[in-house]
Design a protein around this motif. Structure first.
Motif: not given
Lengths: 469, 157
Positions: B130-143
Protein backbone atom coordinates in the motif's frame (compact mmCIF):
# COMPACT_ATOMS: atom_id res chain seq x y z
CA UNK A 1 4.34 28.97 27.16
CA UNK A 2 0.93 30.55 27.00
CA UNK A 3 -1.98 28.12 26.88
CA UNK A 4 -4.13 28.46 23.78
CA UNK A 5 -7.50 26.93 22.99
CA UNK A 6 -6.43 25.60 19.62
CA UNK A 7 -2.69 26.20 19.06
CA UNK A 8 -0.66 23.31 20.40
CA UNK A 9 -3.74 21.10 20.73
CA UNK A 10 -4.79 18.15 18.65
CA UNK A 11 -7.83 19.00 16.55
CA UNK A 12 -10.31 16.57 15.06
CA UNK A 13 -10.40 16.97 11.31
CA UNK A 14 -13.82 17.88 10.00
CA UNK A 15 -13.77 15.55 7.00
CA UNK A 16 -11.99 12.67 8.75
CA UNK A 17 -14.93 10.35 9.31
CA UNK A 18 -15.95 10.34 5.65
CA UNK A 19 -12.38 9.47 4.63
CA UNK A 20 -11.93 6.46 6.93
CA UNK A 21 -15.38 5.21 5.94
CA UNK A 22 -14.53 5.35 2.24
CA UNK A 23 -17.43 7.69 1.44
CA UNK A 24 -17.70 8.90 -2.17
CA UNK A 25 -15.83 12.16 -1.68
CA UNK A 26 -13.53 12.20 -4.74
CA UNK A 27 -14.20 13.38 -8.31
CA UNK A 28 -14.63 9.91 -9.77
CA UNK A 29 -16.95 8.64 -7.00
CA UNK A 30 -19.82 10.04 -8.99
CA UNK A 31 -21.95 8.98 -11.90
CA UNK A 32 -24.28 10.91 -14.16
CA UNK A 33 -26.79 9.28 -16.49
CA UNK A 34 -25.61 9.47 -20.07
CA UNK A 35 -22.01 10.12 -19.09
CA UNK A 36 -19.44 9.67 -21.84
CA UNK A 37 -15.86 8.54 -21.44
CA UNK A 38 -12.98 10.41 -23.05
CA UNK A 39 -9.55 9.16 -24.07
CA UNK A 40 -6.66 11.06 -25.60
CA UNK A 41 -4.56 9.86 -28.51
CA UNK A 42 -0.96 10.74 -27.68
CA UNK A 43 2.00 11.55 -29.86
CA UNK A 44 4.59 8.81 -30.41
CA UNK A 45 7.03 11.46 -31.66
CA UNK A 46 8.99 14.08 -29.76
CA UNK A 47 8.49 16.72 -32.42
CA UNK A 48 6.26 16.41 -35.45
CA UNK A 49 3.60 18.01 -37.59
CA UNK A 50 0.31 16.23 -38.15
CA UNK A 51 0.20 16.11 -41.94
CA UNK A 52 -3.01 14.14 -42.21
CA UNK A 53 -5.43 12.83 -39.62
CA UNK A 54 -8.34 10.57 -40.53
CA UNK A 55 -10.93 9.83 -37.85
CA UNK A 56 -13.57 8.14 -40.01
CA UNK A 57 -12.77 4.56 -38.96
CA UNK A 58 -12.85 5.49 -35.29
CA UNK A 59 -16.18 7.23 -35.71
CA UNK A 60 -17.66 4.08 -37.26
CA UNK A 61 -16.91 2.00 -34.15
CA UNK A 62 -20.15 1.28 -32.29
CA UNK A 63 -20.34 3.38 -29.14
CA UNK A 64 -18.04 6.17 -30.31
CA UNK A 65 -19.86 9.49 -30.09
CA UNK A 66 -17.24 11.95 -31.35
CA UNK A 67 -13.59 12.36 -32.25
CA UNK A 68 -11.99 15.78 -32.05
CA UNK A 69 -8.75 17.00 -33.59
CA UNK A 70 -7.04 20.37 -33.93
CA UNK A 71 -9.44 21.14 -36.79
CA UNK A 72 -12.39 21.25 -34.38
CA UNK A 73 -11.13 23.39 -31.50
CA UNK A 74 -10.77 27.16 -31.09
CA UNK A 75 -7.21 28.32 -31.68
CA UNK A 76 -6.61 30.45 -28.61
CA UNK A 77 -3.25 30.26 -26.85
CA UNK A 78 -3.34 29.78 -23.09
CA UNK A 79 -1.14 28.55 -20.27
CA UNK A 80 -1.81 25.38 -18.32
CA UNK A 81 -0.13 26.83 -15.21
CA UNK A 82 -2.61 27.73 -12.49
CA UNK A 83 -1.23 31.08 -11.34
CA UNK A 84 -2.58 34.53 -10.55
CA UNK A 85 -3.57 36.76 -13.44
CA UNK A 86 -1.82 38.37 -15.32
CA UNK A 87 0.07 35.12 -15.57
CA UNK A 88 3.86 34.99 -15.49
CA UNK A 89 3.67 32.05 -17.93
CA UNK A 90 3.82 31.93 -21.72
CA UNK A 91 0.57 31.38 -23.58
CA UNK A 92 1.94 28.55 -25.70
CA UNK A 93 -0.71 25.82 -25.46
CA UNK A 94 -3.81 25.04 -27.53
CA UNK A 95 -6.63 22.62 -26.71
CA UNK A 96 -5.38 20.51 -29.62
CA UNK A 97 -2.70 21.51 -32.11
CA UNK A 98 -1.42 20.56 -35.52
CA UNK A 99 2.04 20.26 -34.02
CA UNK A 100 3.12 17.84 -31.31
CA UNK A 101 6.09 18.73 -29.14
CA UNK A 102 6.88 15.73 -26.92
CA UNK A 103 6.15 12.02 -26.68
CA UNK A 104 2.77 12.01 -24.94
CA UNK A 105 1.49 15.31 -26.33
CA UNK A 106 -2.20 15.44 -27.29
CA UNK A 107 -3.17 14.46 -30.83
CA UNK A 108 -6.91 13.78 -30.69
CA UNK A 109 -9.78 13.20 -28.27
CA UNK A 110 -12.27 10.35 -28.48
CA UNK A 111 -15.53 10.30 -26.53
CA UNK A 112 -17.53 7.10 -26.32
CA UNK A 113 -20.29 5.41 -24.37
CA UNK A 114 -17.75 3.25 -22.56
CA UNK A 115 -14.12 3.68 -21.56
CA UNK A 116 -12.92 0.52 -23.30
CA UNK A 117 -14.62 1.58 -26.52
CA UNK A 118 -12.90 4.99 -26.38
CA UNK A 119 -9.60 3.18 -25.83
CA UNK A 120 -10.21 0.88 -28.78
CA UNK A 121 -11.13 3.82 -31.01
CA UNK A 122 -7.73 5.43 -30.41
CA UNK A 123 -6.16 2.64 -32.48
CA UNK A 124 -8.49 3.40 -35.36
CA UNK A 125 -7.36 7.00 -35.84
CA UNK A 126 -5.06 7.21 -38.79
CA UNK A 127 -2.34 9.85 -38.44
CA UNK A 128 0.46 10.73 -40.79
CA UNK A 129 3.26 12.68 -39.12
CA UNK A 130 6.06 14.73 -40.57
CA UNK A 131 8.74 14.06 -37.98
CA UNK A 132 10.87 17.09 -37.13
CA UNK A 133 14.34 17.23 -35.58
CA UNK A 134 14.05 17.41 -31.78
CA UNK A 135 16.17 18.83 -28.99
CA UNK A 136 16.60 16.92 -25.72
CA UNK A 137 19.65 18.58 -24.18
CA UNK A 138 18.78 21.86 -22.43
CA UNK A 139 22.38 23.01 -23.00
CA UNK A 140 21.74 22.84 -26.75
CA UNK A 141 18.18 24.18 -26.78
CA UNK A 142 19.15 27.80 -27.52
CA UNK A 143 22.05 27.05 -29.81
CA UNK A 144 21.98 28.39 -33.34
CA UNK A 145 20.20 25.94 -35.64
CA UNK A 146 18.34 24.17 -32.83
CA UNK A 147 14.81 23.12 -33.79
CA UNK A 148 12.32 25.82 -32.77
CA UNK A 149 9.66 24.19 -30.61
CA UNK A 150 7.18 27.07 -30.46
CA UNK A 151 7.33 28.58 -33.92
CA UNK A 152 3.59 29.35 -33.91
CA UNK A 153 2.86 33.04 -34.27
CA UNK A 154 0.27 33.07 -31.47
CA UNK A 155 2.60 32.20 -28.57
CA UNK A 156 3.38 35.11 -26.27
CA UNK A 157 4.21 35.97 -22.67
CA UNK A 158 1.64 38.24 -20.96
CA UNK A 159 4.34 39.78 -18.73
CA UNK A 160 7.68 41.26 -19.80
CA UNK A 161 9.91 38.28 -18.94
CA UNK A 162 12.44 38.03 -21.76
CA UNK A 163 10.41 35.44 -23.66
CA UNK A 164 12.24 34.41 -26.81
CA UNK A 165 10.59 31.34 -28.37
CA UNK A 166 12.69 31.62 -31.53
CA UNK A 167 15.64 30.58 -29.37
CA UNK A 168 13.55 28.19 -27.22
CA UNK A 169 13.99 30.55 -24.27
CA UNK A 170 11.04 30.81 -21.88
CA UNK A 171 12.71 33.34 -19.64
CA UNK A 172 16.09 34.80 -18.87
CA UNK A 173 16.96 36.67 -15.68
CA UNK A 174 20.12 38.32 -14.42
CA UNK A 175 20.44 40.06 -11.08
CA UNK A 176 23.34 41.22 -8.95
CA UNK A 177 23.84 42.96 -5.63
CA UNK A 178 27.10 44.21 -4.17
CA UNK A 179 30.36 43.64 -5.99
CA UNK A 180 31.00 40.05 -6.94
CA UNK A 181 34.57 40.56 -8.15
CA UNK A 182 35.61 42.20 -4.91
CA UNK A 183 33.84 39.46 -2.98
CA UNK A 184 35.81 36.71 -4.65
CA UNK A 185 39.07 38.68 -4.11
CA UNK A 186 38.36 38.91 -0.40
CA UNK A 187 37.69 35.17 -0.10
CA UNK A 188 40.11 32.72 1.49
CA UNK A 189 38.55 29.85 -0.42
CA UNK A 190 36.63 29.77 -3.67
CA UNK A 191 34.81 26.64 -4.77
CA UNK A 192 33.10 26.14 -8.08
CA UNK A 193 30.85 23.19 -8.92
CA UNK A 194 28.11 22.05 -11.24
CA UNK A 195 25.05 20.15 -10.00
CA UNK A 196 22.31 18.38 -11.93
CA UNK A 197 18.79 17.56 -10.77
CA UNK A 198 16.76 15.02 -12.71
CA UNK A 199 13.08 14.74 -13.62
CA UNK A 200 10.66 13.46 -11.01
CA UNK A 201 6.93 12.91 -10.91
CA UNK A 202 4.55 13.75 -8.05
CA UNK A 203 2.72 10.40 -8.30
CA UNK A 204 -0.45 11.39 -6.46
CA UNK A 205 -2.29 8.13 -5.79
CA UNK A 206 -5.38 9.65 -7.41
CA UNK A 207 -4.45 10.45 -11.00
CA UNK A 208 -5.85 13.52 -12.79
CA UNK A 209 -9.59 13.21 -13.25
CA UNK A 210 -12.27 15.58 -14.50
CA UNK A 211 -15.99 15.28 -15.17
CA UNK A 212 -17.81 18.05 -17.03
CA UNK A 213 -21.54 18.53 -17.55
CA UNK A 214 -24.27 21.13 -17.91
CA UNK A 215 -26.32 21.96 -14.85
CA UNK A 216 -30.04 22.79 -14.79
CA UNK A 217 -29.30 26.37 -15.88
CA UNK A 218 -27.00 25.33 -18.70
CA UNK A 219 -23.92 26.36 -16.84
CA UNK A 220 -20.85 24.29 -17.59
CA UNK A 221 -19.89 22.43 -14.41
CA UNK A 222 -16.30 21.25 -14.09
CA UNK A 223 -15.89 18.66 -11.34
CA UNK A 224 -12.14 18.27 -11.12
CA UNK A 225 -9.25 17.05 -9.03
CA UNK A 226 -7.43 20.36 -8.82
CA UNK A 227 -5.46 22.54 -6.41
CA UNK A 228 -6.50 25.70 -8.24
CA UNK A 229 -10.29 25.84 -8.85
CA UNK A 230 -10.35 29.61 -9.49
CA UNK A 231 -7.59 29.41 -12.07
CA UNK A 232 -9.38 26.49 -13.73
CA UNK A 233 -12.43 28.69 -14.14
CA UNK A 234 -10.54 31.62 -15.64
CA UNK A 235 -8.28 29.58 -17.90
CA UNK A 236 -11.03 27.32 -19.27
CA UNK A 237 -13.12 30.44 -20.00
CA UNK A 238 -10.21 31.81 -22.01
CA UNK A 239 -9.41 28.57 -23.86
CA UNK A 240 -13.04 27.96 -24.86
CA UNK A 241 -13.86 31.62 -25.31
CA UNK A 242 -16.93 31.54 -23.07
CA UNK A 243 -17.77 33.94 -20.21
CA UNK A 244 -16.45 33.07 -16.77
CA UNK A 245 -19.99 33.33 -15.36
CA UNK A 246 -21.05 30.35 -17.48
CA UNK A 247 -18.58 28.10 -15.65
CA UNK A 248 -18.84 26.56 -12.22
CA UNK A 249 -15.90 24.62 -10.83
CA UNK A 250 -16.45 21.97 -8.19
CA UNK A 251 -13.38 20.73 -6.36
CA UNK A 252 -14.28 17.76 -4.19
CA UNK A 253 -11.72 16.06 -1.95
CA UNK A 254 -8.55 15.40 -3.95
CA UNK A 255 -6.37 12.30 -3.65
CA UNK A 256 -3.04 14.07 -3.46
CA UNK A 257 -1.66 16.80 -5.69
CA UNK A 258 1.76 17.99 -4.52
CA UNK A 259 1.73 20.61 -7.27
CA UNK A 260 0.77 18.21 -10.06
CA UNK A 261 -2.75 19.58 -9.86
CA UNK A 262 -1.74 23.25 -9.89
CA UNK A 263 -2.26 22.90 -13.57
CA UNK A 264 -5.14 23.02 -16.07
CA UNK A 265 -4.25 19.71 -17.63
CA UNK A 266 -7.52 18.20 -18.89
CA UNK A 267 -10.33 20.50 -17.85
CA UNK A 268 -10.58 22.56 -21.03
CA UNK A 269 -10.38 19.46 -23.24
CA UNK A 270 -13.09 17.62 -21.34
CA UNK A 271 -15.25 20.75 -21.19
CA UNK A 272 -14.90 21.14 -24.94
CA UNK A 273 -16.33 17.64 -25.39
CA UNK A 274 -19.30 18.52 -23.18
CA UNK A 275 -19.90 21.74 -25.12
CA UNK A 276 -19.92 19.80 -28.38
CA UNK A 277 -21.93 16.75 -27.32
CA UNK A 278 -24.14 18.37 -24.68
CA UNK A 279 -23.47 15.35 -22.47
CA UNK A 280 -21.51 14.70 -19.27
CA UNK A 281 -17.94 13.64 -20.09
CA UNK A 282 -15.35 12.02 -17.85
CA UNK A 283 -11.62 12.09 -18.53
CA UNK A 284 -9.31 10.09 -16.28
CA UNK A 285 -5.54 9.84 -16.60
CA UNK A 286 -4.05 6.36 -16.46
CA UNK A 287 -0.91 5.99 -14.35
CA UNK A 288 1.06 5.82 -17.59
CA UNK A 289 -0.43 9.12 -18.77
CA UNK A 290 0.31 10.65 -15.37
CA UNK A 291 4.01 9.94 -15.94
CA UNK A 292 4.14 10.82 -19.64
CA UNK A 293 1.71 13.66 -19.96
CA UNK A 294 1.31 15.00 -16.44
CA UNK A 295 3.73 17.42 -14.88
CA UNK A 296 7.16 16.93 -13.32
CA UNK A 297 9.75 18.64 -11.19
CA UNK A 298 11.94 20.67 -13.54
CA UNK A 299 15.39 19.24 -14.18
CA UNK A 300 18.05 21.89 -13.55
CA UNK A 301 21.75 22.32 -14.16
CA UNK A 302 23.10 24.57 -11.43
CA UNK A 303 26.52 26.17 -11.49
CA UNK A 304 27.60 27.53 -8.14
CA UNK A 305 30.69 29.57 -7.38
CA UNK A 306 31.11 30.53 -3.76
CA UNK A 307 33.80 32.48 -1.95
CA UNK A 308 34.21 32.20 1.84
CA UNK A 309 36.46 33.58 4.54
CA UNK A 310 38.16 31.47 7.19
CA UNK A 311 35.81 32.80 9.88
CA UNK A 312 32.84 31.20 8.12
CA UNK A 313 31.37 34.25 6.43
CA UNK A 314 30.50 34.23 2.75
CA UNK A 315 32.09 36.95 0.62
CA UNK A 316 30.65 36.09 -2.79
CA UNK A 317 27.97 33.82 -4.21
CA UNK A 318 27.30 33.28 -7.87
CA UNK A 319 24.48 30.99 -8.96
CA UNK A 320 23.73 30.09 -12.54
CA UNK A 321 20.68 27.98 -13.28
CA UNK A 322 19.73 26.36 -16.57
CA UNK A 323 16.24 24.95 -16.27
CA UNK A 324 14.47 22.54 -18.61
CA UNK A 325 10.72 23.15 -18.83
CA UNK A 326 10.12 20.54 -21.53
CA UNK A 327 7.73 21.19 -24.39
CA UNK A 328 5.56 23.86 -22.73
CA UNK A 329 6.34 26.89 -20.58
CA UNK A 330 3.84 26.32 -17.76
CA UNK A 331 5.50 27.26 -14.43
CA UNK A 332 8.88 27.59 -16.21
CA UNK A 333 9.54 31.20 -15.26
CA UNK A 334 8.33 31.34 -11.66
CA UNK A 335 9.98 28.10 -10.59
CA UNK A 336 13.27 29.40 -11.93
CA UNK A 337 12.97 32.67 -9.99
CA UNK A 338 12.26 30.70 -6.83
CA UNK A 339 15.44 28.70 -7.15
CA UNK A 340 17.20 32.01 -6.62
CA UNK A 341 14.82 33.84 -4.33
CA UNK A 342 14.02 30.98 -1.95
CA UNK A 343 17.59 29.72 -1.56
CA UNK A 344 20.03 32.61 -1.79
CA UNK A 345 18.56 34.79 1.03
CA UNK A 346 19.11 31.95 3.48
CA UNK A 347 22.87 32.33 3.21
CA UNK A 348 24.06 35.76 4.35
CA UNK A 349 26.28 37.43 1.78
CA UNK A 350 26.71 40.99 0.50
CA UNK A 351 27.85 40.12 -3.00
CA UNK A 352 25.44 37.90 -4.87
CA UNK A 353 24.74 37.20 -8.50
CA UNK A 354 21.90 35.12 -9.92
CA UNK A 355 21.62 34.18 -13.58
CA UNK A 356 18.76 31.98 -14.68
CA UNK A 357 17.51 30.66 -17.96
CA UNK A 358 14.56 28.38 -18.71
CA UNK A 359 14.51 26.59 -22.05
CA UNK A 360 12.07 24.52 -24.04
CA UNK A 361 13.05 20.97 -25.03
CA UNK A 362 11.05 18.15 -26.64
CA UNK A 363 10.66 16.41 -23.30
CA UNK A 364 7.88 16.05 -20.69
CA UNK A 365 6.68 19.28 -19.11
CA UNK A 366 7.78 20.69 -15.78
CA UNK A 367 5.29 22.16 -13.34
CA UNK A 368 4.75 23.09 -9.73
CA UNK A 369 6.20 20.49 -7.38
CA UNK A 370 6.57 20.84 -3.60
CA UNK A 371 9.24 23.44 -2.96
CA UNK A 372 8.65 25.03 -6.34
CA UNK A 373 12.28 25.40 -7.48
CA UNK A 374 13.74 25.80 -4.00
CA UNK A 375 14.33 22.04 -3.78
CA UNK A 376 16.78 22.03 -6.67
CA UNK A 377 18.61 25.10 -5.34
CA UNK A 378 18.89 23.71 -1.82
CA UNK A 379 20.23 20.44 -3.17
CA UNK A 380 23.09 22.30 -4.85
CA UNK A 381 23.73 24.81 -2.08
CA UNK A 382 23.53 22.11 0.60
CA UNK A 383 26.37 20.18 -0.97
CA UNK A 384 28.29 23.40 -1.54
CA UNK A 385 27.88 24.43 2.10
CA UNK A 386 29.37 21.12 3.16
CA UNK A 387 32.35 21.55 0.88
CA UNK A 388 32.95 25.15 1.93
CA UNK A 389 32.86 24.18 5.60
CA UNK A 390 35.39 21.47 5.04
CA UNK A 391 37.66 23.76 3.02
CA UNK A 392 37.80 26.35 5.82
CA UNK A 393 38.13 23.67 8.48
CA UNK A 394 34.80 24.32 10.14
CA UNK A 395 32.12 21.90 11.28
CA UNK A 396 29.30 22.01 8.72
CA UNK A 397 26.59 22.53 11.34
CA UNK A 398 28.54 25.40 12.95
CA UNK A 399 29.07 26.94 9.53
CA UNK A 400 25.37 26.70 8.67
CA UNK A 401 24.36 28.20 12.01
CA UNK A 402 26.73 31.09 11.47
CA UNK A 403 25.85 31.84 7.88
CA UNK A 404 22.05 31.52 7.85
CA UNK A 405 19.73 34.52 7.98
CA UNK A 406 18.61 35.45 11.52
CA UNK A 407 15.52 36.94 13.12
CA UNK A 408 15.23 40.66 12.39
CA UNK A 409 17.43 40.48 9.30
CA UNK A 410 16.55 41.07 5.65
CA UNK A 411 18.23 40.25 2.38
CA UNK A 412 18.80 42.34 -0.74
CA UNK A 413 17.72 39.30 -2.75
CA UNK A 414 14.14 39.59 -1.53
CA UNK A 415 13.82 42.83 -3.45
CA UNK A 416 15.93 41.69 -6.38
CA UNK A 417 13.95 38.57 -7.29
CA UNK A 418 10.17 38.33 -7.32
CA UNK A 419 7.85 36.06 -9.23
CA UNK A 420 7.85 37.65 -12.63
CA UNK A 421 8.38 41.14 -11.29
CA UNK A 422 10.54 42.93 -8.73
CA UNK A 423 10.38 41.33 -5.34
CA UNK A 424 9.51 43.09 -2.11
CA UNK A 425 11.72 44.03 0.81
CA UNK A 426 11.21 41.62 3.68
CA UNK A 427 12.44 41.22 7.22
CA UNK A 428 12.56 37.82 8.86
CA UNK A 429 10.39 38.03 11.97
CA UNK A 430 10.82 34.45 13.10
CA UNK A 431 13.36 31.80 12.23
CA UNK A 432 13.34 28.11 13.16
CA UNK A 433 16.52 27.20 11.32
CA UNK A 434 18.68 26.67 14.44
CA UNK A 435 16.16 24.15 15.76
CA UNK A 436 15.88 22.52 12.32
CA UNK A 437 19.64 22.13 12.07
CA UNK A 438 19.83 20.78 15.61
CA UNK A 439 16.88 18.37 15.45
CA UNK A 440 17.41 17.34 11.85
CA UNK A 441 21.05 16.42 12.31
CA UNK A 442 20.16 14.44 15.42
CA UNK A 443 17.33 12.56 13.76
CA UNK A 444 19.43 11.46 10.80
CA UNK A 445 22.42 10.71 13.03
CA UNK A 446 24.41 13.18 10.99
CA UNK A 447 27.50 13.53 13.15
CA UNK A 448 28.20 9.81 13.28
CA UNK A 449 27.54 9.37 9.57
CA UNK A 450 29.76 12.31 8.75
CA UNK A 451 32.67 10.96 10.77
CA UNK A 452 32.23 7.53 9.24
CA UNK A 453 32.19 9.01 5.79
CA UNK A 454 35.33 11.04 6.39
CA UNK A 455 37.14 8.02 7.77
CA UNK A 456 36.13 5.96 4.81
CA UNK A 457 37.09 8.68 2.37
CA UNK A 458 40.47 9.32 3.93
CA UNK A 459 41.23 5.61 3.64
CA UNK A 460 40.76 5.74 -0.08
CA UNK A 461 41.58 9.35 -0.76
CA UNK A 462 42.29 8.66 -4.43
CA UNK A 463 38.91 7.23 -5.26
CA UNK A 464 36.71 9.99 -3.93
CA UNK A 465 34.51 10.09 -6.97
CA UNK A 466 33.49 6.48 -6.52
CA UNK A 467 31.71 7.23 -3.30
CA UNK A 468 29.06 9.12 -5.19
CA UNK A 469 29.21 12.01 -2.77
CA UNK B 1 -22.88 -13.10 -17.10
CA UNK B 2 -23.66 -12.83 -13.41
CA UNK B 3 -21.64 -13.63 -10.31
CA UNK B 4 -22.93 -14.24 -6.82
CA UNK B 5 -20.89 -12.93 -3.92
CA UNK B 6 -21.23 -12.32 -0.23
CA UNK B 7 -20.19 -8.67 0.04
CA UNK B 8 -19.95 -6.97 3.41
CA UNK B 9 -22.09 -9.81 4.79
CA UNK B 10 -24.78 -9.21 2.20
CA UNK B 11 -25.60 -11.61 -0.63
CA UNK B 12 -25.46 -9.87 -3.99
CA UNK B 13 -25.46 -10.60 -7.69
CA UNK B 14 -23.31 -8.54 -10.06
CA UNK B 15 -23.39 -8.33 -13.83
CA UNK B 16 -19.84 -8.83 -15.16
CA UNK B 17 -18.08 -9.02 -18.49
CA UNK B 18 -15.45 -11.72 -19.02
CA UNK B 19 -12.46 -9.39 -18.87
CA UNK B 20 -13.75 -7.24 -16.01
CA UNK B 21 -11.54 -6.83 -12.97
CA UNK B 22 -13.15 -6.84 -9.55
CA UNK B 23 -12.26 -3.15 -9.01
CA UNK B 24 -14.49 -1.97 -11.87
CA UNK B 25 -17.39 -4.23 -10.94
CA UNK B 26 -17.34 -2.97 -7.35
CA UNK B 27 -17.15 0.68 -8.35
CA UNK B 28 -19.89 0.23 -10.96
CA UNK B 29 -22.07 -1.09 -8.16
CA UNK B 30 -21.47 1.88 -5.90
CA UNK B 31 -18.62 0.59 -3.73
CA UNK B 32 -16.70 3.83 -4.27
CA UNK B 33 -14.45 3.23 -1.27
CA UNK B 34 -12.45 0.94 -3.56
CA UNK B 35 -9.98 3.26 -5.30
CA UNK B 36 -8.09 2.99 -8.55
CA UNK B 37 -4.51 4.28 -8.43
CA UNK B 38 -2.47 2.36 -10.98
CA UNK B 39 -4.26 -0.68 -12.47
CA UNK B 40 -1.01 -2.58 -12.12
CA UNK B 41 -1.27 -3.99 -8.61
CA UNK B 42 1.44 -1.62 -7.39
CA UNK B 43 -0.23 1.04 -5.25
CA UNK B 44 -2.74 -0.97 -3.21
CA UNK B 45 -5.45 1.74 -3.28
CA UNK B 46 -7.85 -0.88 -4.68
CA UNK B 47 -7.25 -3.37 -1.84
CA UNK B 48 -10.28 -5.39 -0.74
CA UNK B 49 -10.45 -8.55 1.34
CA UNK B 50 -11.44 -11.74 -0.48
CA UNK B 51 -12.14 -14.50 2.02
CA UNK B 52 -10.27 -12.39 4.55
CA UNK B 53 -7.10 -11.96 2.49
CA UNK B 54 -6.08 -8.60 0.99
CA UNK B 55 -6.05 -8.60 -2.80
CA UNK B 56 -5.44 -5.87 -5.36
CA UNK B 57 -8.86 -5.77 -6.97
CA UNK B 58 -7.45 -4.01 -10.07
CA UNK B 59 -5.81 -7.29 -11.12
CA UNK B 60 -8.35 -9.72 -9.67
CA UNK B 61 -10.63 -11.17 -12.38
CA UNK B 62 -14.18 -10.44 -11.34
CA UNK B 63 -15.37 -13.92 -12.34
CA UNK B 64 -12.98 -15.43 -9.80
CA UNK B 65 -14.95 -13.76 -7.02
CA UNK B 66 -17.94 -16.06 -7.69
CA UNK B 67 -19.11 -17.56 -4.39
CA UNK B 68 -16.48 -15.73 -2.36
CA UNK B 69 -16.79 -13.39 0.58
CA UNK B 70 -15.66 -9.81 -0.11
CA UNK B 71 -15.03 -7.05 2.41
CA UNK B 72 -14.66 -3.42 1.34
CA UNK B 73 -14.10 -0.34 3.48
CA UNK B 74 -17.89 0.20 3.49
CA UNK B 75 -18.36 -3.05 5.37
CA UNK B 76 -16.11 -2.72 8.41
CA UNK B 77 -17.86 -0.03 10.39
CA UNK B 78 -19.53 -2.50 12.75
CA UNK B 79 -16.54 -4.78 12.85
CA UNK B 80 -14.47 -4.81 16.05
CA UNK B 81 -11.05 -4.50 14.43
CA UNK B 82 -12.23 -2.37 11.52
CA UNK B 83 -13.92 0.28 13.62
CA UNK B 84 -10.93 0.59 15.96
CA UNK B 85 -8.65 1.04 12.96
CA UNK B 86 -10.91 3.78 11.58
CA UNK B 87 -10.84 5.51 14.94
CA UNK B 88 -7.07 5.41 15.51
CA UNK B 89 -6.17 6.30 11.92
CA UNK B 90 -7.88 9.63 12.61
CA UNK B 91 -6.45 10.03 16.11
CA UNK B 92 -2.89 9.42 14.91
CA UNK B 93 -3.12 11.71 11.88
CA UNK B 94 -2.58 8.72 9.60
CA UNK B 95 -5.08 10.11 7.10
CA UNK B 96 -4.06 13.01 4.91
CA UNK B 97 -5.58 13.06 1.43
CA UNK B 98 -7.38 9.84 2.30
CA UNK B 99 -7.07 8.14 -1.07
CA UNK B 100 -4.86 5.29 0.16
CA UNK B 101 -6.75 5.02 3.46
CA UNK B 102 -9.38 2.37 2.57
CA UNK B 103 -6.63 0.07 1.28
CA UNK B 104 -4.39 0.79 4.27
CA UNK B 105 -7.16 0.06 6.75
CA UNK B 106 -8.17 -3.19 5.02
CA UNK B 107 -4.56 -4.45 4.84
CA UNK B 108 -4.18 -3.56 8.53
CA UNK B 109 -7.40 -5.37 9.37
CA UNK B 110 -6.19 -8.52 7.60
CA UNK B 111 -2.98 -8.31 9.66
CA UNK B 112 -4.71 -7.79 13.02
CA UNK B 113 -7.14 -10.65 12.31
CA UNK B 114 -4.31 -13.15 12.32
CA UNK B 115 -1.69 -11.41 14.46
CA UNK B 116 -2.90 -9.89 17.73
CA UNK B 117 0.44 -8.39 18.63
CA UNK B 118 2.35 -7.45 15.49
CA UNK B 119 5.88 -6.07 15.63
CA UNK B 120 6.79 -2.95 13.65
CA UNK B 121 8.36 -5.25 11.07
CA UNK B 122 5.12 -7.26 10.78
CA UNK B 123 3.18 -4.04 10.20
CA UNK B 124 5.63 -2.84 7.56
CA UNK B 125 5.38 -6.17 5.75
CA UNK B 126 1.59 -6.17 5.91
CA UNK B 127 1.43 -2.64 4.43
CA UNK B 128 4.19 -3.33 1.95
CA UNK B 129 1.71 -3.28 -0.95
CA UNK B 130 0.00 0.00 0.00
CA UNK B 131 1.56 3.24 -1.15
CA UNK B 132 0.95 6.58 0.55
CA UNK B 133 2.34 9.81 -0.90
CA UNK B 134 1.28 12.23 1.87
CA UNK B 135 2.06 11.09 5.40
CA UNK B 136 5.30 9.19 4.98
CA UNK B 137 4.08 5.97 6.70
CA UNK B 138 5.28 6.76 10.25
CA UNK B 139 1.84 7.84 11.41
CA UNK B 140 0.16 4.96 9.63
CA UNK B 141 2.46 2.44 11.34
CA UNK B 142 1.84 4.16 14.70
CA UNK B 143 -1.89 3.93 14.11
CA UNK B 144 -1.74 0.17 13.52
CA UNK B 145 0.40 -0.25 16.65
CA UNK B 146 -2.10 1.76 18.66
CA UNK B 147 -5.03 -0.23 17.25
CA UNK B 148 -3.48 -3.54 18.23
CA UNK B 149 -2.79 -2.18 21.72
CA UNK B 150 -6.36 -0.91 22.08
CA UNK B 151 -7.80 -4.23 20.95
CA UNK B 152 -5.59 -6.16 23.39
CA UNK B 153 -6.67 -3.90 26.25
CA UNK B 154 -10.32 -4.40 25.34
CA UNK B 155 -9.90 -8.16 25.37
CA UNK B 156 -8.20 -8.06 28.76
CA UNK B 157 -11.03 -6.08 30.32
Amino acid sequence: MKEFKVVGKSVKRVDGISLVKGKPVYVDDFYLPGMLYAKVLRSPHAHAIIKRIDTRKALKLKGVVAVFTYKDVPRIPFTTAGQGSPEPSPYDTFILDKKVRFVGDRVALVVAEREDIAEEALNLIDVEYEVLPAVFDPRKADEKGAPVIHDEKEAYMPLPLNYNPKKNIVTYVEAEVGNLERGFKEADVVIENEYECHYSNHVPIETHIVITYFDERDRLVIRTSTQVPFHVRRIVARALNIPVKKIRVVKPRIGGGFGAKQEILNEELCAFATLKTGRPVRLLYTRREEFMSGRTRHPQIIKLKVGAKKDGTLSAVSMNVLMNTGAYGSHGATVLFNTGSKVLPLYKCENVRFVGKTVYTNLPVGGAYRGYGATQGHFAFGIMADEIAEAIGMDTLEFLKKVHIKEGEGSPIFRMLGEGKEGVEQKITSCGLPQCIELGSKEIDWKRKREEYLRERNNKEDSRGELGW
Amino acid sequence: MKIKVLINKEEKEFEVRVNDVLLDVLRRNGYYGVKCGCREGECGACTVLVDGKPVTSCLYPAVRAEGKSITTIEGIENDKIGSVLQEVFLEEGAVQCGFCTPGMILSSKALLEKNKNPSEEDIKLALDGNLCRCTGYVKIINAVKKASKKLRERREK
